[in-house]
Design a protein around this motif. Sequence first.
Motif, PDB file in Angstrom:
ATOM      1  N   HIS A  61      16.949  -4.426  -2.441  1.00 47.89           N
ATOM      2  CA  HIS A  61      17.321  -3.693  -3.661  1.00 47.89           C
ATOM      3  C   HIS A  61      16.121  -3.060  -4.358  1.00 47.89           C
ATOM      4  O   HIS A  61      16.160  -2.833  -5.576  1.00 47.89           O
ATOM      5  N   CYS A  62      15.095  -2.760  -3.611  1.00 51.54           N
ATOM      6  CA  CYS A  62      13.949  -2.031  -4.162  1.00 51.54           C
ATOM      7  C   CYS A  62      14.193  -0.524  -4.069  1.00 51.54           C
ATOM      8  O   CYS A  62      14.986  -0.054  -3.260  1.00 51.54           O
ATOM      9  N   PHE A  63      13.465   0.202  -4.915  1.00 46.77           N
ATOM     10  CA  PHE A  63      13.477   1.658  -4.871  1.00 46.77           C
ATOM     11  C   PHE A  63      12.106   2.131  -4.399  1.00 46.77           C
ATOM     12  O   PHE A  63      11.077   1.642  -4.875  1.00 46.77           O
ATOM     13  N   PHE A  64      12.094   3.080  -3.476  1.00 48.66           N
ATOM     14  CA  PHE A  64      10.849   3.686  -3.005  1.00 48.66           C
ATOM     15  C   PHE A  64      10.909   5.172  -3.341  1.00 48.66           C
ATOM     16  O   PHE A  64      11.618   5.943  -2.679  1.00 48.66           O
ATOM     17  N   ASP A  65      10.199   5.562  -4.368  1.00 49.03           N
ATOM     18  CA  ASP A  65      10.235   6.935  -4.848  1.00 49.03           C
ATOM     19  C   ASP A  65       8.873   7.604  -4.625  1.00 49.03           C
ATOM     20  O   ASP A  65       7.859   7.159  -5.167  1.00 49.03           O
ATOM     21  N   SER A  66       8.866   8.652  -3.789  1.00 53.47           N
ATOM     22  CA  SER A  66       7.641   9.419  -3.505  1.00 53.47           C
ATOM     23  C   SER A  66       6.533   8.525  -2.953  1.00 53.47           C
ATOM     24  O   SER A  66       5.356   8.708  -3.286  1.00 53.47           O
ATOM     25  N   CYS A  67       6.896   7.581  -2.102  1.00 49.15           N
ATOM     26  CA  CYS A  67       5.912   6.663  -1.511  1.00 49.15           C
ATOM     27  C   CYS A  67       5.412   7.226  -0.177  1.00 49.15           C
ATOM     28  O   CYS A  67       6.083   8.030   0.475  1.00 49.15           O
ATOM     29  N   TYR A  68       4.233   6.765   0.211  1.00 48.73           N
ATOM     30  CA  TYR A  68       3.630   7.256   1.454  1.00 48.73           C
ATOM     31  C   TYR A  68       3.089   6.071   2.246  1.00 48.73           C
ATOM     32  O   TYR A  68       2.217   5.331   1.783  1.00 48.73           O
ATOM     33  N   PHE A  69       3.635   5.898   3.461  1.00 51.54           N
ATOM     34  CA  PHE A  69       3.184   4.854   4.371  1.00 51.54           C
ATOM     35  C   PHE A  69       2.706   5.534   5.651  1.00 51.54           C
ATOM     36  O   PHE A  69       3.466   6.264   6.288  1.00 51.54           O
ATOM     37  N   ASN A  70       1.470   5.271   6.023  1.00 54.19           N
ATOM     38  CA  ASN A  70       0.873   5.934   7.185  1.00 54.19           C
ATOM     39  C   ASN A  70       0.522   4.894   8.241  1.00 54.19           C
ATOM     40  O   ASN A  70      -0.296   3.999   8.013  1.00 54.19           O
ATOM     41  N   ASN A  71       1.190   5.010   9.403  1.00 57.81           N
ATOM     42  CA  ASN A  71       0.867   4.152  10.546  1.00 57.81           C
ATOM     43  C   ASN A  71       0.978   2.668  10.198  1.00 57.81           C
ATOM     44  O   ASN A  71       0.148   1.857  10.601  1.00 57.81           O
ATOM     45  N   CYS A  72       2.021   2.330   9.469  1.00 60.89           N
ATOM     46  CA  CYS A  72       2.251   0.931   9.094  1.00 60.89           C
ATOM     47  C   CYS A  72       3.286   0.300  10.028  1.00 60.89           C
ATOM     48  O   CYS A  72       4.056   0.997  10.697  1.00 60.89           O
ATOM     49  N   VAL A  73       3.293  -1.033  10.057  1.00 63.58           N
ATOM     50  CA  VAL A  73       4.240  -1.781  10.879  1.00 63.58           C
ATOM     51  C   VAL A  73       5.048  -2.705   9.982  1.00 63.58           C
ATOM     52  O   VAL A  73       4.480  -3.483   9.205  1.00 63.58           O
ATOM     53  N   PHE A  89       7.283   7.975   5.837  1.00 64.38           N
ATOM     54  CA  PHE A  89       6.893   6.870   6.710  1.00 64.38           C
ATOM     55  C   PHE A  89       6.266   7.467   7.969  1.00 64.38           C
ATOM     56  O   PHE A  89       6.834   7.402   9.052  1.00 64.38           O
ATOM     57  N   HIS A  90       5.085   8.036   7.819  1.00 62.12           N
ATOM     58  CA  HIS A  90       4.439   8.751   8.906  1.00 62.12           C
ATOM     59  C   HIS A  90       3.935   7.773   9.979  1.00 62.12           C
ATOM     60  O   HIS A  90       3.120   6.885   9.706  1.00 62.12           O
ATOM     61  N   LEU A  91       4.471   7.929  11.193  1.00 66.63           N
ATOM     62  CA  LEU A  91       4.081   7.104  12.345  1.00 66.63           C
ATOM     63  C   LEU A  91       4.269   5.611  12.086  1.00 66.63           C
ATOM     64  O   LEU A  91       3.572   4.778  12.663  1.00 66.63           O
ATOM     65  N   CYS A  92       5.212   5.258  11.266  1.00 67.26           N
ATOM     66  CA  CYS A  92       5.479   3.845  10.982  1.00 67.26           C
ATOM     67  C   CYS A  92       6.448   3.271  12.015  1.00 67.26           C
ATOM     68  O   CYS A  92       7.304   3.984  12.557  1.00 67.26           O
ATOM     69  N   ALA A  93       6.296   1.981  12.292  1.00 67.35           N
ATOM     70  CA  ALA A  93       7.148   1.290  13.266  1.00 67.35           C
ATOM     71  C   ALA A  93       7.941   0.203  12.556  1.00 67.35           C
ATOM     72  O   ALA A  93       7.401  -0.522  11.713  1.00 67.35           O
ATOM     73  N   PHE A  94       9.210   0.082  12.934  1.00 70.69           N
ATOM     74  CA  PHE A  94      10.086  -0.945  12.371  1.00 70.69           C
ATOM     75  C   PHE A  94      10.574  -1.836  13.510  1.00 70.69           C
ATOM     76  O   PHE A  94      11.053  -1.330  14.535  1.00 70.69           O
ATOM     77  N   GLU A  95      10.451  -3.134  13.317  1.00 65.77           N
ATOM     78  CA  GLU A  95      10.855  -4.094  14.338  1.00 65.77           C
ATOM     79  C   GLU A  95      11.725  -5.173  13.707  1.00 65.77           C
ATOM     80  O   GLU A  95      11.282  -5.884  12.799  1.00 65.77           O
ATOM     81  N   ARG A  96      12.976  -5.248  14.169  1.00 66.17           N
ATOM     82  CA  ARG A  96      13.927  -6.282  13.717  1.00 66.17           C
ATOM     83  C   ARG A  96      14.065  -6.305  12.194  1.00 66.17           C
ATOM     84  O   ARG A  96      14.073  -7.363  11.568  1.00 66.17           O
TER      85      ARG A  96
END
Length: 285
Positions: A61-73, A89-96
């Motif tokens: 239930h968080c809000f992400f407004d104008s956020c920038y994530f670069n190469n995060c996992v 979410f530039h080049l970000c990876a999501f696992e499970r």
Amino acid sequence: MENNDASENIKTPEDESFKLGNRAVMSDFYVSSDIEDQQFKKIFIRLNAKKIAFKKVTFDHCFFDSCYFNNCVFNTCSFIGCKFIGSNFHLCAFERCNFQYAIFERTQIEDDILDKEAPLEENLKRSFARTLRMNFQQIGDAKAVNKAISLELNATSAYLKKSWSSKETYYSKKYGGFSKRSLQFLRWLEFWILDLTWGNGESVLKLLRTIILVIVCIALYDTLVFHDFYNIHDYIKSLETSSAVFFGFKTPNEYPNICVALISAIRLTLFAFFTAILVKRFSRR
């Protein structure tokens, strides 16, 4: 003036029904180190992170407004009920990760999230694909839009089928009774026929298959009624004639008016489907 101020401070019974929430606002922060086994319930504005690993982090239930994530996992993170607005979410990876009830708007994110992170439940998977489809349309990613539509249609088909045939508790409670199940069966049947005919507006190949099937049916009718049923050459000749009949280049005089009208109606309908597919495809570019 004093009376006015006093009246403004008086709480009505309706006011007491609303309490200040515990969702704090965090603006213009950046993440400096990896985060593990933590829980957040915040409104993140212009949050930045680069090459950061998030493991077992709860962002429900968080809000992400104008956020920038670069190469995060993001590994085994929970985003239940989150809303992503204008984020990247530039080049970000999501696992499970868990994206149940999440909403995306104007957010840059890789389309492989549709393959790996979609919820298992058909209704949640459908909502997940739908919000990402609308998100990809907003950022002009035509390829990702098509991918999201494919997932949405598959999830919708599975959901409608289970709504009348499954004995699972969820479907039994929501669609209990003969009338509700019958209505869901009709909805599934309509969806199945449209999917078989033209892929619910997404498949040119299925539409071409339908056109070929109609031409074959015209050829069979022509052979059985006006030619020799046991002569293979008559089938070949009727197949050649049926193509011209379907596309309107030829109208045999021996055909009843109702058959000619039916063929014309089917031809116009299928051509309209083909035009709709082209318009939808080009409008996404």
